[in-house]
Design an enzyme around this catalytic site. Structure first.
Site, PDB file in Angstrom:
ATOM      1  N   LYS A 129      29.090  51.946  65.553  1.00 42.16           N
ATOM      2  CA  LYS A 129      28.700  50.684  64.922  1.00 42.16           C
ATOM      3  C   LYS A 129      29.676  49.634  65.443  1.00 42.16           C
ATOM      4  CE  LYS A 129      27.131  48.872  60.461  1.00 42.16           C
ATOM      5  NZ  LYS A 129      27.065  49.137  59.001  1.00 42.16           N
ATOM      6  N   HIS A 139      30.600  57.340  63.917  1.00 40.66           N
ATOM      7  CA  HIS A 139      29.849  58.238  63.041  1.00 40.66           C
ATOM      8  C   HIS A 139      29.491  59.506  63.814  1.00 40.66           C
ATOM      9  CE1 HIS A 139      28.922  55.140  59.848  1.00 40.66           C
ATOM     10  NE2 HIS A 139      29.334  54.377  60.854  1.00 40.66           N
ATOM     11  N   ASP A 176      28.837  63.265  50.376  1.00 40.29           N
ATOM     12  CA  ASP A 176      29.200  61.848  50.306  1.00 40.29           C
ATOM     13  C   ASP A 176      28.960  61.361  48.885  1.00 40.29           C
ATOM     14  OD1 ASP A 176      29.625  59.165  50.611  1.00 40.29           O
ATOM     15  OD2 ASP A 176      27.948  58.812  51.965  1.00 40.29           O
ATOM     16  N   GLY A 194      36.768  54.447  52.728  1.00 35.14           N
ATOM     17  CA  GLY A 194      37.005  53.120  53.285  1.00 35.14           C
ATOM     18  C   GLY A 194      35.956  52.124  52.833  1.00 35.14           C
ATOM     19  N   ASP A 241      25.271  62.565  47.982  1.00 31.68           N
ATOM     20  CA  ASP A 241      24.400  62.613  49.158  1.00 31.68           C
ATOM     21  C   ASP A 241      24.658  63.908  49.922  1.00 31.68           C
ATOM     22  OD1 ASP A 241      22.854  62.249  51.368  1.00 31.68           O
ATOM     23  OD2 ASP A 241      23.693  60.303  51.922  1.00 31.68           O
ATOM     24  N   GLN A 287      23.598  64.512  54.349  1.00 31.15           N
ATOM     25  CA  GLN A 287      24.353  64.227  55.565  1.00 31.15           C
ATOM     26  C   GLN A 287      24.729  65.489  56.335  1.00 31.15           C
ATOM     27  OE1 GLN A 287      27.333  61.151  55.414  1.00 31.15           O
ATOM     28  NE2 GLN A 287      26.293  60.103  53.748  1.00 31.15           N
ATOM     29  N   THR A 299      24.447  61.528  60.338  1.00 29.17           N
ATOM     30  CA  THR A 299      25.860  61.381  60.704  1.00 29.17           C
ATOM     31  C   THR A 299      26.640  60.818  59.524  1.00 29.17           C
ATOM     32  OG1 THR A 299      25.552  59.134  61.555  1.00 29.17           O
ATOM     33  CG2 THR A 299      25.309  60.954  63.131  1.00 29.17           C
ATOM     34  N   LYS A 341      71.375  59.776  67.239  1.00 29.57           N
ATOM     35  CA  LYS A 341      69.904  59.762  67.321  1.00 29.57           C
ATOM     36  C   LYS A 341      69.411  59.079  66.058  1.00 29.57           C
ATOM     37  CE  LYS A 341      65.911  62.632  68.377  1.00 29.57           C
ATOM     38  NZ  LYS A 341      64.996  61.874  67.512  1.00 29.57           N
ATOM     39  N   GLU A 358      69.917  61.016  61.994  1.00 24.27           N
ATOM     40  CA  GLU A 358      68.846  61.941  62.366  1.00 24.27           C
ATOM     41  C   GLU A 358      69.346  63.040  63.290  1.00 24.27           C
ATOM     42  OE1 GLU A 358      64.301  61.900  64.197  1.00 24.27           O
ATOM     43  OE2 GLU A 358      65.639  60.217  64.562  1.00 24.27           O
TER      44      GLU A 358
END
Length: 637
Positions: A55, A114, A141, A177, A231, A234, A240, A355, A494
């Site tokens: 997309k 996707h 989903d 998202g 869902d 899918q 997808t 380091k 470190e």
């Protein structure tokens, strides 16, 4: 103007790097490219061997997108392809197998990637038709109806987790998202896509029947009001789902972000943007790592996709022009240190430096202008505007410096998490650019000059560099190597980098002329259980579940799965089997993927474990087995 990048040995033309892709946040194409480069290692296993539908937002998310299945003209020959026959003809899809592929897709403004749940390599060479598609994972989903909060989706996801656990399947949540949550599960063996769809539908139908006012499995939009739609479709071969770690084409650069089940139980759960995702990856790694294996090779009926390599080298090589993304400073990529012991190294032949826990930065100053590049070759100039101060103090010197950008916390220790998230945290911090090498001075290339001489030049520049409040040249550590390591440990650093005094600077190479020693911590823990091994460890222990004594039981601090010999595993299994009990000795609830396959034991065995540091969730980072402490009991800790 167009620029050429080298990523994983592929040259990619990138354009319009300052184009704003997310108007609400000002996120540029440059930022998108940087994100996909940094996330490639963890994203690729979840999309490898799967054809990608894209997309695209060529003009940014302020304008309309379009879906794209077929590859456009001009696609590089090296991008892997998979052909699917439809009723209307054949469509050639891209298949991602390297960071270079992801960078090319991002350059094409393909923000959303996707993929189906089925895999090319599981469906057989020459297979055709949806009925032959096979998958080793399932997805549900969770799509909330109008005015249904994410918190409600999370509650339903937790119920799905329990159903899957009862079926013996580990599951993994991903905040989408968008508005909802994706729940993935891994099958012990590949199944046909339609079988996966049937399992998902059964789960959805059963939860809808048990919670009819909160959950629906109906495809009807009218049935979704005030409910969470599960869902299940899918998993169908023709469908997808937005891939884990893919960006969303929303107002903000949100991400389909893998999460932990503990996070899903948090009432403040929210979607994450790409900054959040990168911060979490640097601190804790990939929560979705156990879902998808690293695929060694993928083959389809059209193209031999060759070897898929999870490990990537993201050195980017820029060409002429004022590139905003480039991998070189005057043709130089940073030299890297090898993981080799330093204990026996002496001062006469070796020098010892601290380091630091930060960003490796190459800095070029020319005529008052300072440009910065990261180790992976990304232009970091805009990320650290504070270093513009070097432009004032270095006037008269055209110079290329190598160093580390760090953030000191309130105690004076470097903290990578604080550095990476400093713009979103209120913690006190101090930025410093710690300079440890000089590669070019006033037109003279110093990379062929021995380290001893380069250090002399750097020491001569030190008063000038350190006159900038943002920069300093750290002193060398006293040797030999063992003393340098102890000095670094005592100061909470470190680790140590040892450099052969006669060594030249070898751009882009990892050389034993530079050796790194990381400071690991040792801790004594109590074994409270174990998970069974898989693959080569089938029939024995896969990892130990360990904790520290606390009021009421053990406080879980993580899993230890490395550092064992075969004889260690055999001896531990024999010692733990008589201690097996029916319930967890740990306080609180462990994540379902851990607890669902655990064998619990009486907390009697004390062990010594080496680890790097602590995660933000209170677990051991990179723990490694050292042995049983026969001289101690849990009450001694």
């Amino acid at each position: 103007m167009p620029q050429k990048l080298e990523v994983d040995g592929r040259f990619i033309t990138v354009t319009n790097l300052d184009k704003v892709m997310y108007p609400e946040t000002g996120t540029r194409k440059f930022d998108v490219l940087q994100y996909v480069i940094e996330v490639a290692d963890v994203m690729l296993p979840h999309i490898a061997s799967r054809p990608i539908t894209r997309k695209r937002w060529p003009h940014g998310t302020g304008s309309g997108p379009f879906f794209e299945k077929a590859l456009p003209p001009g696609t590089p020959d090296w991008l892997a392809r998979f052909t699917i026959a439809h009723n209307e003809g054949k469509t050639v899809y891209p298949v991602a197998r390297s960071a270079a592929d992801l960078v090319w897709l991002a350059q094409m403004a393909a923000l959303e990637l996707h993929v189906p749940q089925w895999r090319i390599d599981l469906s057989g060479v020459g297979s055709a038709g949806d009925e032959s598609r096979r998958t080793d994972r399932l997805v549900i989903d969770l799509d909330p109806g109008p005015n249904v909060p994410l918190r409600h989706c999370a509650d339903v996801a937790l119920a799905i987790r329990d159903v899957l656990a009862d079926a013996g399947l580990d599951s993994y949540p991903v905040t989408s998202g968008g508005k909802g949550v994706h729940v993935y599960a891994r099958f012990p063996a590949p199944v046909k896509s339609e079988s996966a769809r049937a399992v998902a539908k059964q789960i959805a139908d059963s939860l809808a029947a048990a919670h009819p006012t909160e959950v629906t499995a109906s495809m009807s939009k009218a049935a979704r009001t005030s409910k969470v739609f599960l869902d299940w479709s899918q998993n169908t071969a023709a469908k997808t789902t937005l891939a884990p770690y893919s960006l969303r084409g929303s107002d903000r650069p949100l991400v389909a972000a893998p999460r932990t089940w503990d996070e899903l139980a948090d009432p403040t759960l929210a979607q994450l943007d790409y900054h959040d995702v990168l911060d979490r990856l640097r601190a804790d790694g990939d929560p979705l790592a156990d879902l998808d294996p690293v695929i060694e090779s993928v083959v389809d009926k059209t193209v031999d996709l060759g070897e898929y390599r999870k490990a990537r080298s993201s050195r980017l090589r820029g060409e002429a022009g004022p590139a905003r993304v480039t991998g070189t400073v005057s043709g130089t990529a940073p030299m890297l240190a090898a993981d080799e012991a330093i204990d026996g190294l002496t001062d006469d032949a070796w020098a010892f430096e601290g380091k630091w826990d930060g960003f490796r930065i190459l800095a070029r100053h020319r005529d008052g202008d300072v440009r910065l590049w990261s180790r992976s070759g990304v232009d970091m100039t805009a990320d650290f505007p504070e270093l513009r101060e070097l432009g004032a103090v270095l006037r008269g010197f055209d110079v290329v410096l190598d160093g580390e950008m760090v953030a000191y916390d309130a105690t004076g220790r470097t903290d990578f998490g604080l550095l990476a998230s400093r713009h979103r945290r209120g913690d006190e911090y101090t930025l410093r650019y710690l300079v440890f090498d000089v590669l070019e001075l006033n037109g003279t290339d110093l990379t062929s000059t021995p380290w001893d001489r380069r250090r002399q030049i750097l020491d001569e520049l030190e008063p000038i560099i350190s006159s900038a409040s943002i920069a300093e040249v750290p002193g060398l550590l006293p040797g030999p190597g063992a003393d340098a390591a102890e000095h670094a440990r005592a100061n909470g650093w470190e680790g140590v980098v040892a450099k052969r005094r006669a060594s030249t600077y070898q751009p882009g190479r990892r050389s034993a002329d530079w050796r790194k020693h990381k400071n690991w911590n040792d801790i004594e823990v109590v074994v409270g259980g174990y998970r069974p091994g898989r693959g080569g460890r089938s029939g024995t222990i896969g990892s130990l579940l360990v904790g520290l004594p606390a009021e009421g039981g053990l406080r879980y601090v993580g899993r230890v799965g490395t550092g064992f010999t075969d004889s260690d595993l055999d001896a531990l299994l024999a010692e733990l089997e008589p201690l097996i009990i029916g319930r967890s000795p740990f306080i609180g609830t462990l994540d379902r993927p851990v607890a669902s396959s655990a064998t619990w034991v009486l907390p009697k065995l004390v062990a010594d474990v080496r680890f790097m540091d602590w995660t933000s969730t209170g677990h051991l980072r990179h723990p490694s087995w050292r042995g049983v402490r026969r001289d101690k009991l849990p009450g001694d800790l």
